[in-house]
Design an enzyme around this catalytic site. Structure first.
Site, PDB file in Angstrom:
ATOM      1  N   ASP A 160       0.795  -1.235   0.000  1.00  0.00           N
ATOM      2  CA  ASP A 160       0.000   0.000   0.000  1.00  0.00           C
ATOM      3  C   ASP A 160       0.826   1.282   0.000  1.00  0.00           C
ATOM      4  OD1 ASP A 160      -2.650  -0.243  -0.362  1.00  0.00           O
ATOM      5  OD2 ASP A 160      -3.258   0.282   1.683  1.00  0.00           O
ATOM      6  N   LYS A 196       3.441   1.676  -4.889  1.00  0.00           N
ATOM      7  CA  LYS A 196       4.313   1.188  -5.970  1.00  0.00           C
ATOM      8  C   LYS A 196       3.564   1.160  -7.299  1.00  0.00           C
ATOM      9  CE  LYS A 196       5.072  -2.645  -3.568  1.00  0.00           C
ATOM     10  NZ  LYS A 196       4.392  -2.196  -2.322  1.00  0.00           N
ATOM     11  N   THR A 197       2.369   0.577  -7.249  1.00  0.00           N
ATOM     12  CA  THR A 197       1.601   0.433  -8.490  1.00  0.00           C
ATOM     13  C   THR A 197       1.132   1.801  -8.997  1.00  0.00           C
ATOM     14  OG1 THR A 197       0.941  -1.789  -7.819  1.00  0.00           O
ATOM     15  CG2 THR A 197      -0.401  -0.731  -9.513  1.00  0.00           C
ATOM     16  N   HIS A 256       2.579  -7.110  -0.079  1.00  0.00           N
ATOM     17  CA  HIS A 256       1.997  -7.921   0.991  1.00  0.00           C
ATOM     18  C   HIS A 256       2.980  -8.996   1.450  1.00  0.00           C
ATOM     19  CE1 HIS A 256      -0.722 -10.406   3.269  1.00  0.00           C
ATOM     20  NE2 HIS A 256      -1.761  -9.618   2.992  1.00  0.00           N
TER      21      HIS A 256
HETATM   22  N1  LIG Z   1      -2.783  10.392  -1.718  1.00  0.00           N
HETATM   23  C1  LIG Z   1      -2.050   9.502  -2.347  1.00  0.00           C
HETATM   24  N2  LIG Z   1      -2.458   8.266  -2.422  1.00  0.00           N
HETATM   25  C2  LIG Z   1      -1.679   7.402  -3.071  1.00  0.00           C
HETATM   26  C3  LIG Z   1      -0.463   7.779  -3.640  1.00  0.00           C
HETATM   27  N3  LIG Z   1       0.102   6.678  -4.210  1.00  0.00           N
HETATM   28  C4  LIG Z   1      -0.754   5.660  -3.985  1.00  0.00           C
HETATM   29  N4  LIG Z   1      -1.822   6.086  -3.306  1.00  0.00           N
HETATM   30  C5  LIG Z   1      -2.951   5.262  -2.889  1.00  0.00           C
HETATM   31  O1  LIG Z   1      -2.467   4.263  -1.992  1.00  0.00           O
HETATM   32  C6  LIG Z   1      -3.130   3.039  -2.207  1.00  0.00           C
HETATM   33  C7  LIG Z   1      -2.162   1.938  -2.502  1.00  0.00           C
HETATM   34  O2  LIG Z   1      -1.469   2.264  -3.666  1.00  0.00           O
HETATM   35  P1  LIG Z   1      -0.816   1.144  -4.576  1.00  0.00           P
HETATM   36  O3  LIG Z   1      -0.086   1.835  -5.648  1.00  0.00           O
HETATM   37  O4  LIG Z   1      -1.801   0.130  -4.955  1.00  0.00           O
HETATM   38  O5  LIG Z   1       0.168   0.545  -3.510  1.00  0.00           O
HETATM   39  P2  LIG Z   1       1.168  -0.626  -3.755  1.00  0.00           P
HETATM   40  O6  LIG Z   1       2.443  -0.279  -3.104  1.00  0.00           O
HETATM   41  O7  LIG Z   1       1.228  -0.983  -5.173  1.00  0.00           O
HETATM   42  O8  LIG Z   1       0.510  -1.796  -2.925  1.00  0.00           O
HETATM   43  P3  LIG Z   1       0.801  -3.375  -3.067  1.00  0.00           P
HETATM   44  O9  LIG Z   1       1.166  -3.610  -4.472  1.00  0.00           O
HETATM   45  O10 LIG Z   1      -0.395  -4.090  -2.635  1.00  0.00           O
HETATM   46  O11 LIG Z   1       1.965  -3.628  -2.174  1.00  0.00           O
HETATM   47  C8  LIG Z   1      -4.086   3.269  -3.355  1.00  0.00           C
HETATM   48  O12 LIG Z   1      -5.369   3.564  -2.820  1.00  0.00           O
HETATM   49  C9  LIG Z   1      -3.545   4.498  -4.033  1.00  0.00           C
HETATM   50  O13 LIG Z   1      -4.537   5.308  -4.674  1.00  0.00           O
HETATM   51  C10 LIG Z   1      -0.056   9.127  -3.532  1.00  0.00           C
HETATM   52  O14 LIG Z   1       1.012   9.535  -3.986  1.00  0.00           O
HETATM   53  N5  LIG Z   1      -0.879   9.953  -2.863  1.00  0.00           N
HETATM   54 MG   LIG Z   2       0.996  -2.739  -6.097  1.00  0.00          MG
END
Ligand SMILES: Nc1nc2c(ncn2[C@@H]2O[C@H](COP(=O)(O)OP(=O)(O)OP(=O)(O)O)[C@@H](O)[C@H]2O)c(=O)[nH]1
Ligand SMILES: [Mg+2]
Length: 642
Positions: free
Chosen positions: A24, A27-28, A75
């Protein structure tokens, strides 16, 4: 019109970039902001809002580097998926959410990337829009503490927001600055691709994808799928969805394969240039326990071994010490439940079997090893192998080979290309460190000299012991060596001695070339007497036992000499004739067949002037040497009758 090859642009610079970081942390979202690609493509990922498996996206940087991004899940339950994609990255984007700061998988992913030997990275402080500046300063401080003393200590930190896009330009600039220092990969080496995804495409069958670690893959060529050892032909090659003539090391590559069913391939397999690497379940390694592993790691444990895209259960057996302290390392052996395909120097990660957590990793010293005992012999050699030059390793390896080994085999074992291995071997031979008894086949010099010496000594010993014999029969020499020698080595060494003129071979008998042979006069006289005696009987010669009894101890030598000189002919176990007797029989047969097509047993008896006791073995001998051919109860002329 075919495109003019001379006007083709130079190949683009390539790199693989992997994300890393806690769940969370964005990254994505970061990858989507940079590339426009949503790497969360599974329905479940969409539903749960987390990444589960690897995602991939292409990117061309402002400086023109063609990047394949591997987006990993954060995760803790999906670290094994992260591990399947992170092997082979050139640069890590360590993503840390500014609001949460350093979290467990920030540490674990970082540890994994370090264990895999990646040394370039950028820290991306995401979600910058959610926090105040003084909080950011604090998080940066924590990250700096985490990275202190690692290859990433000086890594740039970029504040970023996927929501506002703030920091995008700085991130691109940092990317290009870092990628400019990434060394190019070996395109000339044999192809090697760890398979991280397998699926089928309508009309193209089985498709595998992965990061091409080294070499090139072209449509139409034949590769190997290991560890199953399947030969496969490349139907089509794609890079980020575009069909290409060839993929090069450093590209995310999809390969459609002929000759393999979807069920025959899985994540963790390897697509390889044919005969480049061998599968093995046992590897000699250097194992490093992570500094924050907690306590000493015991000597023999069940673990999860991660190399390339594979996760294989096995045992980690320390070869030295009773345990490894956190932050320390030891020579160890990995014994796997299924084979893997490693090369020397490959980096791997070890996770505790249960509960899964990353505890360490290391590098492969001997990719195809034999089971070793703890504290057993040969650890010095293993250490030399770890640190030693290729020449030293090849010398050591040849020291353990009982018969000449091919360049191809040695290259496979040391995990180097055949060209490099062959060049070092040739140098060692020129320096008289090793022998090349056959083209492209190598042996330790001491082993080669020993083999030649053993054979010569044996041949000489026999010649001295039996002066009436020309020499030892070759078969007897080979099977009767007092020192064990591989049949292949014997053949090569024997041939070399013959070629060099050190042995003389006549009728499958061998003697030293430097001592000309003269049979003892007494034996020759006895042979002449025997010939006269045999011929005096017509063709009704006495049983060998009879005249052997008369000759006594000289009989064996007389018979061996006569047979060797082809003055005597063995017709059966009991019957020996002189060459002259057999020649006269042959002439009579020829005369008979000139008159009549067939010969009956009765006619033969009369012709030879013998009874059944002699006629049966004599005729069988005639059949055997091709003077006659059996047709029912009769004989017709054989092709060798003359
Ligand atoms: N406000 C804000 N929210 C963000 C930002 N980057 C990501 N998010 C939010 O954070 C949540 C997780 O973002 P992801 O990009 O899915 O996180 P991740 O690191 O890929 O998560 P995993 O792949 O499950 O480990 C999502 O609801 C995004 O919209 C940002 O720069 N600002
Ligand atoms: Mg991700």
């Amino acid at each position: 019109m075919a495109p003019d090859p001379t006007s083709a642009p130079p190949p683009a610079r390539l790199a693989i970039v992997g994300t890393a970081g806690h769940i969370d942390h964005g990254k994505t979202a970061l990858v989507r902001r940079l590339t426009g690609v949503d790497t969360d493509r599974l329905p479940e990922e969409k539903k749960r809002g987390i990444s589960i498996d690897l995602g991939f996206a292409p990117l061309v940087t402002p400086a023109g580097v063609h990047v394949g991004i591997v987006d990993v899940p954060g995760h803790e339950r999906f670290v094994k998926n992260m591990l399947a994609g992170v092997g082979g990255i050139d640069l890590m984007l360590l993503v840390v959410a500014a609001d949460e700061g350093v979290m467990p998988q920030t540490r674990e992913h970082l540890a994994i990337v370090k264990l895999l030997g990646v040394t370039r990275g950028i820290v991306v402080l995401t979600k910058r829009d959610l926090v105040e500046a003084d909080w950011v300063a604090e998080v940066k401080h924590d990250i700096a503490a985490l990275l202190a003393g690692t290859a990433f200590a000086a890594a740039p930190m970029v504040e970023f927001s996927a929501v506002t896009g703030a920091g995008t330009a700085e991130l691109f600039a940092a990317l290009d600055a870092q990628l400019a220092r990434v060394p190019a990969r070996a395109h000339g080496e044999p192809a090697r691709l760890p398979v991280d995804r397998v699926f089928t495409v309508e009309g193209f069958g089985t498709v595998v994808t992965g990061t091409l670690w080294r070499g090139r893959i072209r449509a139409g060529e034949t590769l190997e799928l290991q560890p199953r050892g399947l030969a496969v032909r490349v139907r089509r090659v794609q890079v980020h969805g575009r069909t290409v003539e060839e993929a090069r090391a450093g590209q995310r590559t999809a390969v459609a394969l002929h000759g393999v069913e979807r069920e025959q391939v899985e994540r963790g397999d390897w697509l390889l240039a044919a005969r480049s690497l061998r599968p093995s379940s046992i590897l000699d390694v250097r194992f490093e326990l992570l500094p924050d592993a907690g306590k000493e790691w015991p000597a023999n444990t069940r673990v999860r071994f991660h190399l390339g895209a594979s996760e294989i259960i096995g045992r980690l057996v320390l070869l030295e010490g009773e345990g490894v302290a956190p932050g320390a390392s030891a020579l160890a052996q990995v014994r796997l439940e299924r084979p893997t395909v490693a090369a020397r120097g490959d980096r791997f990660v070890i996770r505790q079997y249960s509960p899964s957590r990353t505890i360490g990793g290391g590098s492969v010293i001997e990719p195809v090893a034999k089971k070793r005992r703890r504290h057993g012999a040969g650890l010095d050699a293993l250490e030399l192998h770890e640190s030693g030059s290729l020449a030293a390793r090849l010398l050591q390896l040849l020291g353990g080979e009982a018969s000449p080994a091919s360049t191809a085999k040695l290259a496979q074992i040391v995990g180097e290309s055949q060209t490099v291995t062959g060049a070092v071997l040739a140098r060692l031979e020129a320096e008289h460190e090793i022998a090349m008894p056959l083209p492209e086949r190598w042996l330790a010099l001491a082993k080669w000299h020993a083999a030649l010496e053993i054979i010569e000594r044996e041949v000489r010993g026999y010649a001295d012991k039996y002066p009436a014999r020309f020499g030892i029969a070759k078969g007897e020499l080979k099977s009767g060596l007092k020192v064990a020698m591989q049949a292949a080595l014997f053949d090569i060494a024997f041939h070399a001695l013959e070629e060099e003129g050190r042995l003389e071979v006549r009728s499958q008998r061998v003697r030293p070339a430097d001592s000309p042979w003269e049979p003892p006069a007494a034996t020759v006289v006895a042979l002449e007497k025997l010939e006269a005696d045999l011929e005096a009987t017509g063709m009704s010669v006495p049983d060998a036992l009879v005249w052997q009894g008369k000759l006594g101890s000289a009989a064996a030598e007389v018979a061996t000499l006569g047979l060797f000189l082809e003055r005597l002919v063995r017709v059966s176990q009991e019957l020996i004739y002189t060459a002259k007797q057999m020649e006269s029989l042959r002439a009579k047969l020829a005369a008979h067949f000139a008159r009549k097509p067939m010969l009956s047993m009765a006619e033969f008896k009369e012709m030879a002037g013998v009874s059944r006791k002699w006629s049966v073995p004599l005729l069988e001998h005639c059949d055997h040497v091709g003077w006659t051919v059996r047709v029912g109860d009769e004989r017709k002329a054989g092709g060798r009758l003359g």
